[in-house]
Design an enzyme around this catalytic site. Structure first.
Site, short mmCIF file in Angstrom:
data_model
loop_
_atom_site.label_atom_id
_atom_site.label_comp_id
_atom_site.label_asym_id
_atom_site.label_seq_id
_atom_site.Cartn_x
_atom_site.Cartn_y
_atom_site.Cartn_z
N PRO A 68 0.70 -1.10 0.14
CA PRO A 68 -0.18 0.04 -0.05
C PRO A 68 1.04 1.40 -0.03
O PRO A 68 1.76 1.48 0.87
CB PRO A 68 -0.80 -0.18 1.22
CG PRO A 68 -0.88 -1.48 1.52
CD PRO A 68 0.51 -2.13 0.98
N GLU A 69 0.62 2.11 -0.75
CA GLU A 69 1.48 3.45 -1.03
C GLU A 69 0.31 4.76 -0.75
O GLU A 69 -0.57 4.27 -0.24
CB GLU A 69 1.96 3.47 -2.44
CG GLU A 69 2.95 2.33 -2.58
CD GLU A 69 3.64 2.22 -4.15
OE1 GLU A 69 3.42 3.14 -4.63
OE2 GLU A 69 4.49 1.36 -4.40
N ARG A 115 1.50 -10.40 5.98
CA ARG A 115 2.71 -10.54 6.22
C ARG A 115 3.58 -9.77 7.52
O ARG A 115 4.77 -9.76 7.76
CB ARG A 115 3.51 -9.67 5.04
CG ARG A 115 3.22 -10.58 3.57
CD ARG A 115 3.83 -10.08 2.36
NE ARG A 115 5.27 -10.19 2.45
CZ ARG A 115 6.10 -9.55 1.46
NH1 ARG A 115 5.54 -8.94 0.45
NH2 ARG A 115 7.41 -9.61 1.77
N ARG A 158 14.85 -3.31 -5.82
CA ARG A 158 13.48 -3.17 -6.14
C ARG A 158 13.31 -3.25 -7.95
O ARG A 158 14.42 -3.00 -8.43
CB ARG A 158 12.97 -1.67 -6.05
CG ARG A 158 12.79 -1.53 -4.48
CD ARG A 158 12.01 -0.12 -4.21
NE ARG A 158 12.24 0.47 -2.80
CZ ARG A 158 13.05 1.12 -2.46
NH1 ARG A 158 13.96 1.82 -3.18
NH2 ARG A 158 12.78 1.64 -1.23
N HIS A 161 -5.75 -13.39 9.31
CA HIS A 161 -4.79 -12.34 9.46
C HIS A 161 -5.25 -10.88 9.94
O HIS A 161 -4.58 -10.02 9.73
CB HIS A 161 -4.05 -12.03 8.14
CG HIS A 161 -3.42 -13.35 7.60
ND1 HIS A 161 -2.16 -13.78 8.18
CD2 HIS A 161 -3.64 -14.07 6.55
CE1 HIS A 161 -1.90 -14.92 7.42
NE2 HIS A 161 -2.75 -15.07 6.46
N LYS A 194 2.61 7.41 4.29
CA LYS A 194 1.90 6.19 4.29
C LYS A 194 1.15 5.84 5.64
O LYS A 194 0.98 4.72 6.01
CB LYS A 194 2.79 5.04 3.69
CG LYS A 194 3.13 5.49 2.28
CD LYS A 194 4.11 4.08 1.86
CE LYS A 194 4.86 4.69 0.48
NZ LYS A 194 5.80 3.44 0.16
N LYS A 254 23.42 15.58 -6.23
CA LYS A 254 22.86 14.14 -5.82
C LYS A 254 23.36 13.10 -6.91
O LYS A 254 23.07 13.47 -8.02
CB LYS A 254 21.37 13.95 -5.80
CG LYS A 254 20.77 15.05 -4.77
CD LYS A 254 21.14 14.21 -3.20
CE LYS A 254 20.33 15.20 -2.12
NZ LYS A 254 20.51 14.82 -0.77
#
Length: 269
Positions: free
Chosen positions: A2-3, A110, A259, A91, A58, A150
């Site tokens: 979930p973002e 999880r 990722r 869960h 989040k 950067k």
């Protein structure tokens, strides 16, 4: 995972269901998720009414007179409000029962989520967060100014929550595709003009995702149990070897900072 859009959708779904509801019982179906759940919530939140619910990055911030309940959905979490008599699912690890006969339940297969509490609403996890991407402070010059010198790649840069919050892997891939920027390009080598375009693309992608109810890849569902439908509009994420919408070449997959990254080598430079 979930973002920002999924957490925002969860917040909006909860507002009409839990605001002004009084807690009759707090149940910890397990003692810990990512961290230990404070056991004193059982007494602290008893007979407390929910005043507001907000989102920061989040995190869901549920405000009571006694303090703020801080919830993070982790890698696989979702929240539903159901009749109190509804059988508990495997869960569902944390539960707030209300006097009106409903129950708010956190489902986290999880167990990377978190349930925390702060008397004054502050917390070390919130202190170092960057700006909100859908607010005015995230303007055309912000990313450019932050990116000078950067050396990290642009994708990792916009996913850095100390710079800007909530731009997770899915939405970073989609935003960079919309802005035609190669995810491997160094953040310090992106021009001011391209950052202006990227800023608007991030805002547009996140807004579209919220309108679509978020993205459901595996575990996420909205408060009413429905999946997020933004999955159906993904242009690159999870689309390895599929055809690019624009140039008809193949979408490729690479790994950055452990990722998966999906992009079009021809369109994104």
């Amino acid at each position: 995972m979930p973002e920002l859009p999924e957490v925002e959708i969860t917040k909006r779904g909860l507002v009409p269901l839990i605001i002004n509801q009084e807690v009759s019982r707090v149940i910890l179906h397990r003692e810990n998720l990512r961290w230990a759940i404070p056991k004193n919530l059982i007494t602290i939140l008893a007979n407390q009414k929910i005043k507001t619910i907000k989102r920061r990055a989040k995190y869901l911030l549920i405000k009571f007179e006694a303090g703020t309940l801080i919830i993070h959905l982790g890698m696989s979490g979702s929240i539903k409000v159901v009749d109190i008599k509804t059988p508990l699912l495997k869960h569902e690890h944390f539960e707030l029962q209300f006097n009106n006969g409903t129950s708010m339940r956190l489902n986290d297969p999880r167990r990377f989520g978190a349930v925390l509490f702060s008397k004054d609403g502050s917390h070390k996890l919130l202190d170092s967060l960057g700006v909100e991407p859908l607010e005015a402070v995230f303007n055309n010059g912000y990313l450019y100014q932050k990116s000078r010198n950067k050396r990290k790649n642009i994708k990792d840069f916009i996913m850095d929550s100390k710079i800007v919050v909530g731009v997770g892997n899915i939405y970073a891939c989609e935003s960079l595709f919309m802005a035609s920027i190669n995810p491997q390009r160094k953040a310090g080598n992106v021009s001011k003009t391209r950052y202006k375009i990227l800023t608007q693309c991030i805002k547009d992608i996140l807004t579209q995702a919220i309108k679509a109810g978020g993205t459901t890849l595996q575990d996420f569902s909205q408060v009413d149990g429905n999946p997020g439908y933004f999955t159906q509009t993904l242009s690159v994420y999870g689309c390895e070897n599929k055809t690019c919408h624009f140039c008809k070449s193949k979408i490729i997959k690479i790994v950055q900072n452990q990722r998966s990254t999906f992009y079009c080598r021809k369109c994104q430079t």
